[in-house]
Write a protein that holds these residues in place. Structure first.
Motif, PDB file in Angstrom:
ATOM      1  N   ILE A   1       6.352  -5.952  -7.842  1.00  0.00           N
ATOM      2  CA  ILE A   1       5.411  -7.078  -7.802  1.00  0.00           C
ATOM      3  C   ILE A   1       4.730  -7.226  -9.164  1.00  0.00           C
ATOM      4  O   ILE A   1       4.573  -8.337  -9.686  1.00  0.00           O
ATOM      5  CB  ILE A   1       4.355  -6.876  -6.690  1.00  0.00           C
ATOM      6  N   GLY A   2       4.331  -6.114  -9.777  1.00  0.00           N
ATOM      7  CA  GLY A   2       3.697  -6.156 -11.089  1.00  0.00           C
ATOM      8  C   GLY A   2       4.613  -6.741 -12.148  1.00  0.00           C
ATOM      9  O   GLY A   2       4.184  -7.538 -12.988  1.00  0.00           O
ATOM     10  N   VAL A   3       5.894  -6.371 -12.116  1.00  0.00           N
ATOM     11  CA  VAL A   3       6.861  -6.914 -13.074  1.00  0.00           C
ATOM     12  C   VAL A   3       6.979  -8.426 -12.897  1.00  0.00           C
ATOM     13  O   VAL A   3       6.977  -9.185 -13.871  1.00  0.00           O
ATOM     14  CB  VAL A   3       8.237  -6.224 -12.910  1.00  0.00           C
ATOM     15  N   GLN A   4       7.068  -8.881 -11.663  1.00  0.00           N
ATOM     16  CA  GLN A   4       7.179 -10.319 -11.403  1.00  0.00           C
ATOM     17  C   GLN A   4       5.926 -11.060 -11.872  1.00  0.00           C
ATOM     18  O   GLN A   4       6.023 -12.150 -12.447  1.00  0.00           O
ATOM     19  CB  GLN A   4       7.429 -10.571  -9.916  1.00  0.00           C
ATOM     20  N   LEU A   5       4.760 -10.485 -11.644  1.00  0.00           N
ATOM     21  CA  LEU A   5       3.518 -11.112 -12.107  1.00  0.00           C
ATOM     22  C   LEU A   5       3.462 -11.162 -13.630  1.00  0.00           C
ATOM     23  O   LEU A   5       3.015 -12.149 -14.210  1.00  0.00           O
ATOM     24  CB  LEU A   5       2.307 -10.363 -11.555  1.00  0.00           C
ATOM     25  N   ASN A   6       3.931 -10.097 -14.284  1.00  0.00           N
ATOM     26  CA  ASN A   6       3.928 -10.074 -15.749  1.00  0.00           C
ATOM     27  C   ASN A   6       4.853 -11.133 -16.327  1.00  0.00           C
ATOM     28  O   ASN A   6       4.539 -11.734 -17.360  1.00  0.00           O
ATOM     29  CB  ASN A   6       4.312  -8.692 -16.260  1.00  0.00           C
ATOM     30  N   ILE A   7       5.982 -11.378 -15.692  1.00  0.00           N
ATOM     31  CA  ILE A   7       6.888 -12.427 -16.157  1.00  0.00           C
ATOM     32  C   ILE A   7       6.195 -13.787 -16.064  1.00  0.00           C
ATOM     33  O   ILE A   7       6.231 -14.582 -16.997  1.00  0.00           O
ATOM     34  CB  ILE A   7       8.203 -12.418 -15.348  1.00  0.00           C
ATOM     35  N   GLY A   8       5.548 -14.045 -14.954  1.00  0.00           N
ATOM     36  CA  GLY A   8       4.818 -15.305 -14.791  1.00  0.00           C
ATOM     37  C   GLY A   8       3.704 -15.447 -15.806  1.00  0.00           C
ATOM     38  O   GLY A   8       3.510 -16.515 -16.399  1.00  0.00           O
ATOM     39  N   GLU A   9       2.968 -14.357 -16.052  1.00  0.00           N
ATOM     40  CA  GLU A   9       1.888 -14.403 -17.034  1.00  0.00           C
ATOM     41  C   GLU A   9       2.429 -14.602 -18.447  1.00  0.00           C
ATOM     42  O   GLU A   9       1.819 -15.275 -19.260  1.00  0.00           O
ATOM     43  CB  GLU A   9       1.037 -13.133 -16.961  1.00  0.00           C
ATOM     44  N   GLY A  10       3.593 -14.013 -18.734  1.00  0.00           N
ATOM     45  CA  GLY A  10       4.221 -14.207 -20.041  1.00  0.00           C
ATOM     46  C   GLY A  10       4.590 -15.663 -20.266  1.00  0.00           C
ATOM     47  O   GLY A  10       4.401 -16.210 -21.358  1.00  0.00           O
ATOM     48  N   ARG A  11       5.086 -16.303 -19.228  1.00  0.00           N
ATOM     49  CA  ARG A  11       5.437 -17.717 -19.335  1.00  0.00           C
ATOM     50  C   ARG A  11       4.191 -18.563 -19.550  1.00  0.00           C
ATOM     51  O   ARG A  11       4.182 -19.481 -20.355  1.00  0.00           O
ATOM     52  CB  ARG A  11       6.179 -18.180 -18.086  1.00  0.00           C
ATOM     53  N   HIS A  12       3.125 -18.245 -18.835  1.00  0.00           N
ATOM     54  CA  HIS A  12       1.876 -18.993 -18.996  1.00  0.00           C
ATOM     55  C   HIS A  12       1.274 -18.779 -20.392  1.00  0.00           C
ATOM     56  O   HIS A  12       0.730 -19.710 -20.992  1.00  0.00           O
ATOM     57  CB  HIS A  12       0.865 -18.610 -17.925  1.00  0.00           C
ATOM     58  N   ALA A  13       1.372 -17.550 -20.913  1.00  0.00           N
ATOM     59  CA  ALA A  13       0.846 -17.270 -22.255  1.00  0.00           C
ATOM     60  C   ALA A  13       1.614 -18.082 -23.299  1.00  0.00           C
ATOM     61  O   ALA A  13       1.012 -18.653 -24.215  1.00  0.00           O
ATOM     62  CB  ALA A  13       0.949 -15.774 -22.562  1.00  0.00           C
ATOM     63  N   LEU A  14       2.934 -18.154 -23.161  1.00  0.00           N
ATOM     64  CA  LEU A  14       3.732 -18.951 -24.083  1.00  0.00           C
ATOM     65  C   LEU A  14       3.353 -20.426 -23.963  1.00  0.00           C
ATOM     66  O   LEU A  14       3.188 -21.117 -24.964  1.00  0.00           O
ATOM     67  CB  LEU A  14       5.225 -18.756 -23.811  1.00  0.00           C
ATOM     68  N   GLY A  15       3.168 -20.908 -22.748  1.00  0.00           N
ATOM     69  CA  GLY A  15       2.758 -22.294 -22.543  1.00  0.00           C
ATOM     70  C   GLY A  15       1.415 -22.601 -23.185  1.00  0.00           C
ATOM     71  O   GLY A  15       1.232 -23.648 -23.802  1.00  0.00           O
TER      72      GLY A  15
ATOM     73  N   ILE B   1       0.835  -1.208   0.000  1.00  0.00           N
ATOM     74  CA  ILE B   1       0.000   0.000   0.000  1.00  0.00           C
ATOM     75  C   ILE B   1       0.868   1.256   0.000  1.00  0.00           C
ATOM     76  O   ILE B   1       0.585   2.230  -0.693  1.00  0.00           O
ATOM     77  CB  ILE B   1      -0.941   0.002   1.230  1.00  0.00           C
ATOM     78  N   ASP B   2       1.969   1.227   0.742  1.00  0.00           N
ATOM     79  CA  ASP B   2       2.787   2.414   0.961  1.00  0.00           C
ATOM     80  C   ASP B   2       3.761   2.717  -0.167  1.00  0.00           C
ATOM     81  O   ASP B   2       4.039   3.864  -0.459  1.00  0.00           O
ATOM     82  CB  ASP B   2       3.559   2.254   2.279  1.00  0.00           C
ATOM     83  N   SER B   3       4.308   1.700  -0.821  1.00  0.00           N
ATOM     84  CA  SER B   3       5.426   1.904  -1.737  1.00  0.00           C
ATOM     85  C   SER B   3       5.043   1.630  -3.189  1.00  0.00           C
ATOM     86  O   SER B   3       4.745   0.498  -3.564  1.00  0.00           O
ATOM     87  CB  SER B   3       6.589   0.989  -1.329  1.00  0.00           C
ATOM     88  N   GLU B   4       5.107   2.680  -4.004  1.00  0.00           N
ATOM     89  CA  GLU B   4       4.817   2.509  -5.426  1.00  0.00           C
ATOM     90  C   GLU B   4       5.888   1.648  -6.090  1.00  0.00           C
ATOM     91  O   GLU B   4       5.591   0.831  -6.957  1.00  0.00           O
ATOM     92  CB  GLU B   4       4.728   3.862  -6.122  1.00  0.00           C
ATOM     93  N   ALA B   5       7.137   1.808  -5.670  1.00  0.00           N
ATOM     94  CA  ALA B   5       8.229   1.007  -6.237  1.00  0.00           C
ATOM     95  C   ALA B   5       8.009  -0.481  -5.959  1.00  0.00           C
ATOM     96  O   ALA B   5       8.251  -1.331  -6.833  1.00  0.00           O
ATOM     97  CB  ALA B   5       9.569   1.461  -5.673  1.00  0.00           C
ATOM     98  N   TYR B   6       7.537  -0.799  -4.768  1.00  0.00           N
ATOM     99  CA  TYR B   6       7.270  -2.197  -4.406  1.00  0.00           C
ATOM    100  C   TYR B   6       6.120  -2.755  -5.251  1.00  0.00           C
ATOM    101  O   TYR B   6       6.186  -3.881  -5.742  1.00  0.00           O
ATOM    102  CB  TYR B   6       6.942  -2.290  -2.913  1.00  0.00           C
ATOM    103  N   ARG B   7       5.071  -1.948  -5.459  1.00  0.00           N
ATOM    104  CA  ARG B   7       3.953  -2.383  -6.302  1.00  0.00           C
ATOM    105  C   ARG B   7       4.419  -2.637  -7.725  1.00  0.00           C
ATOM    106  O   ARG B   7       4.007  -3.615  -8.358  1.00  0.00           O
ATOM    107  CB  ARG B   7       2.828  -1.335  -6.299  1.00  0.00           C
TER     108      ARG B   7
END
Length: 171
Positions: free
Chosen positions: A57-71, A48-54
């Motif tokens: 987290i968003g970058v890490q989620l996008n990497i996971g979603e990219g892998r799932h999309a390729l799969g 909630i407090d840190s935009e950099a932390y959000r």
């Protein structure tokens, strides 16, 4: 041996049995649950407090979603369903999917590296920020409906196909 060293050698099933009694949590189980809630709360407050932390987290989620999309694109032939009714067959399907995913990532990594080197050799500087955004999970350039002969490479120095201009006509 200290109690802490003994704790880390305890089998997981025994730990779970120590934390529950029937359907109820024991005192030790409740203590661990509360301890875990502390870290969950700290994570939520930081989110909630840190935009950099959000963003991280968003970058890490996008990497996971990219892998799932390729799969999903690779696994399109059976509509993404495991059709075998037995465990070994499912494991074989998932193993083949993992191998195909790894092959695409490896191939893309080789060519992304070659493209970056060619751009740098031509005098263009690629910043670390741009490098950090390159992903071997891209797959728009792959024809998933073709035939792919497996050609054994000769020697350690595999020669890549020459790079082409991004909008050059297909041969």
């Amino acid at each position: 041996m200290t109690p802490v060293a003994c704790f880390w050698r305890t089998p997981a099933a025994l730990l779970l049995r120590m934390m529950t009694s029937g359907d109820r949590m024991t005192g030790l189980g409740e203590a661990f649950a509360h301890y875990g809630r502390i870290f969950k709360t700290l994570h939520l407050l930081q989110f909630i407090d840190s935009e950099a932390y959000r963003r991280m987290i968003g970058v890490q989620l996008n990497i996971g979603e990219g892998r799932h999309a390729l799969g999903r694109r690779i696994f399109f032939g059976r509509l993404g369903e495991l059709r075998h009714g037995y465990r070994d067959g499912m494991e074989d399907q998932l193993g083949a999917l993992g191998m195909a995913l790894n092959a695409v990532v490896w191939w893309n990594t080789l060519y992304i590296d070659a493209a970056v080197k060619e751009l740098e050799n031509s005098g263009l500087t690629i910043s670390p920020e741009i490098r950090s955004r390159l992903s071997p999970l891209v797959h728009e350039h792959i024809n998933f409906h073709g035939r792919y002969p497996i050609v054994r490479s000769h020697g350690d120095g595999a020669i890549l196909h020459p790079l082409r201009a991004p909008h050059a006509a297909e041969e």
